[in-house]
Write a protein that holds these residues in place. Structure first.
Motif, short mmCIF file in Angstrom:
data_model
loop_
_atom_site.label_atom_id
_atom_site.label_comp_id
_atom_site.label_asym_id
_atom_site.label_seq_id
_atom_site.Cartn_x
_atom_site.Cartn_y
_atom_site.Cartn_z
N UNK A 1 0.84 -1.20 0.00
CA UNK A 1 0.00 0.00 0.00
C UNK A 1 0.88 1.26 0.00
N UNK A 2 1.90 1.27 0.84
CA UNK A 2 2.79 2.43 0.92
C UNK A 2 3.53 2.66 -0.40
N UNK A 3 3.91 1.57 -1.05
CA UNK A 3 4.63 1.69 -2.32
C UNK A 3 3.73 2.20 -3.44
N UNK B 1 -0.96 5.46 -11.73
CA UNK B 1 -1.71 4.19 -11.79
C UNK B 1 -1.37 3.43 -13.05
N UNK B 2 -0.16 2.89 -13.08
CA UNK B 2 0.33 2.19 -14.27
C UNK B 2 0.81 0.80 -13.88
N UNK B 3 0.93 -0.06 -14.88
CA UNK B 3 1.41 -1.42 -14.61
C UNK B 3 2.83 -1.39 -14.04
N UNK B 4 3.63 -0.44 -14.48
CA UNK B 4 4.99 -0.33 -13.96
C UNK B 4 4.97 -0.05 -12.45
N UNK B 5 4.09 0.84 -12.01
CA UNK B 5 3.98 1.14 -10.58
C UNK B 5 3.47 -0.09 -9.82
N UNK B 6 2.50 -0.77 -10.40
CA UNK B 6 1.93 -1.95 -9.73
C UNK B 6 3.01 -3.03 -9.57
N UNK B 7 3.80 -3.22 -10.61
CA UNK B 7 4.84 -4.25 -10.56
C UNK B 7 5.88 -3.91 -9.48
N UNK C 1 -0.81 -7.71 -9.00
CA UNK C 1 -0.77 -6.90 -10.22
C UNK C 1 -2.06 -7.09 -11.03
N UNK C 2 -2.51 -8.32 -11.14
CA UNK C 2 -3.75 -8.60 -11.89
C UNK C 2 -4.94 -7.88 -11.26
N UNK C 3 -5.02 -7.88 -9.93
CA UNK C 3 -6.13 -7.21 -9.26
C UNK C 3 -6.07 -5.70 -9.49
N UNK C 4 -4.88 -5.13 -9.41
CA UNK C 4 -4.74 -3.69 -9.62
C UNK C 4 -5.09 -3.31 -11.06
#
Length: 320
Positions: free
Chosen positions: A266-268, A274-280, A308-311
């Motif tokens: 959550x902190x990260x 809101x991109x896949x790179x941030x999620x990864x 990642x899939x959920x995000x």
């Protein structure tokens, strides 16, 4: 199944004043009684107690005897909770099983359910054959040398992510405990699974109001698409403003001995696009401290990919 005495109190006071094991939907208790894992001499059928009702006016409040199917279908219930319930068990079981019973369900570890095998959780000090045995479904987080069993509930994962609390009632009064604090990791005492004290009953579940939890989801990865427990799951809620993540809630199931809140993830996420790179990048810290066993070394990687899939579901508009 061994003989037992069944009574059916009609008031909470009568139930709390009686000795015995509480029975609601019975979808876990009766199974374990048939297997001799649990052998109560007195059983209290609490289905007539006035512990029902669903209120979504300011956050969520569920009576402990509300059935899983009814909560899942109720308007205003946050999507992560509804989806976690709908991905649990079968429709027949969801019609029967109560919310309180689901939160109290016991592990599906095969060694726990087989009374011919040692199990520290069932018989303290007897050993944990899962550590060197059949452990593909077992936990990699929150484990100890005494127990590696996963927690079985799906909806508990979503509730922990959304800061839910349980109201616990006894003859001495009422107290409220955060669900994240209610469950105990096994440590040296795996037989102590939660903070429920003798004579207490879960009477209500509360979820604080969180308007952006309307943007939430629950992803469950399992060996077959229905009627199966999670290899890994993730409950996620996101508050996205102008393309950036203002806040997030993340918890995981199927990989830990208790529903596993992921505050480092959550902190990260906070403040990031809101991109896949941030999620990864955020998911990369999800499995810190994991202790894989001989047959479940895939779980840390699976956990990251499930998050990642959920995000992505939420940000691509497919989460509801």
């Amino acid at each position: 199944m061994r003989p037992f005495e069944l009574t059916a109190p009609t008031t909470v006071e009568d139930a709390l004043g009686s000795a015995g094991t509480f029975l609601a939907g019975g979808t876990t208790l009766v199974d374990l009684m048939k297997l001799d894992v649990l052998t109560p001499q007195q059983v209290l059928d609490i289905n007539e107690l006035p512990l029902r009702g669903i209120d979504t006016a300011d956050g969520l409040r569920f009576g402990t005897l509300e059935r899983m199917a009814d909560v899942a279908a109720h308007p205003g219930v946050y999507p992560a909770i509804s989806k976690a319930l709908l991905l649990s068990a079968s429709q027949q079981l969801r019609n029967m099983a109560s919310i309180g019973g689901n939160l109290m369900q016991r592990t599906r570890c095969s060694y726990f359910r087989d009374v011919t095998m040692p199990c520290n959780r069932r018989d303290p000090g007897s050993g944990c054959p899962a550590i060197n045995g059949a452990n593909r479904m077992h936990a990699v987080l929150g484990t100890s040398d005494a127990c590696v069993a996963t927690h079985a509930s799906d909806v508990a994962v979503a509730l922990v992510a959304l800061d839910a609390e349980v109201e616990l009632t006894s003859a001495d009064g009422v107290r409220t405990v955060a669900l994240d604090d209610f469950y105990r990791v096994p440590g040296a005492t795996p037989e102590v699974e939660n903070d429920l004290r003798p004579g207490e009953l879960i009477t209500e579940v509360r979820v604080p109001r969180l308007d952006w939890a309307a943007n939430s989801t629950y992803v469950k990865v399992r060996d077959r698409q229905s009627y199966e427990f999670a290899l890994c799951s993730a409950a996620v809620a996101l508050d996205v403003r102008d393309g950036r993540i203002a806040d997030a809630r993340v918890a995981a199931g199927g990989v830990a001995t208790v529903p596993w809140r992921l505050k480092a993830v959550e902190a990260a996420l906070r403040g990031q696009p809101a991109t896949e790179e941030s999620f990864t990048h955020a998911a990369s810290v999800a499995a810190e401290g994991a202790r894989p066993l001989s047959a479940n070394g895939f779980k840390p990687s699976l956990l990251k990919r499930t998050i990642i899939r959920a995000l992505l579901e939420l940000t691509e508009g497919n989460g509801r």
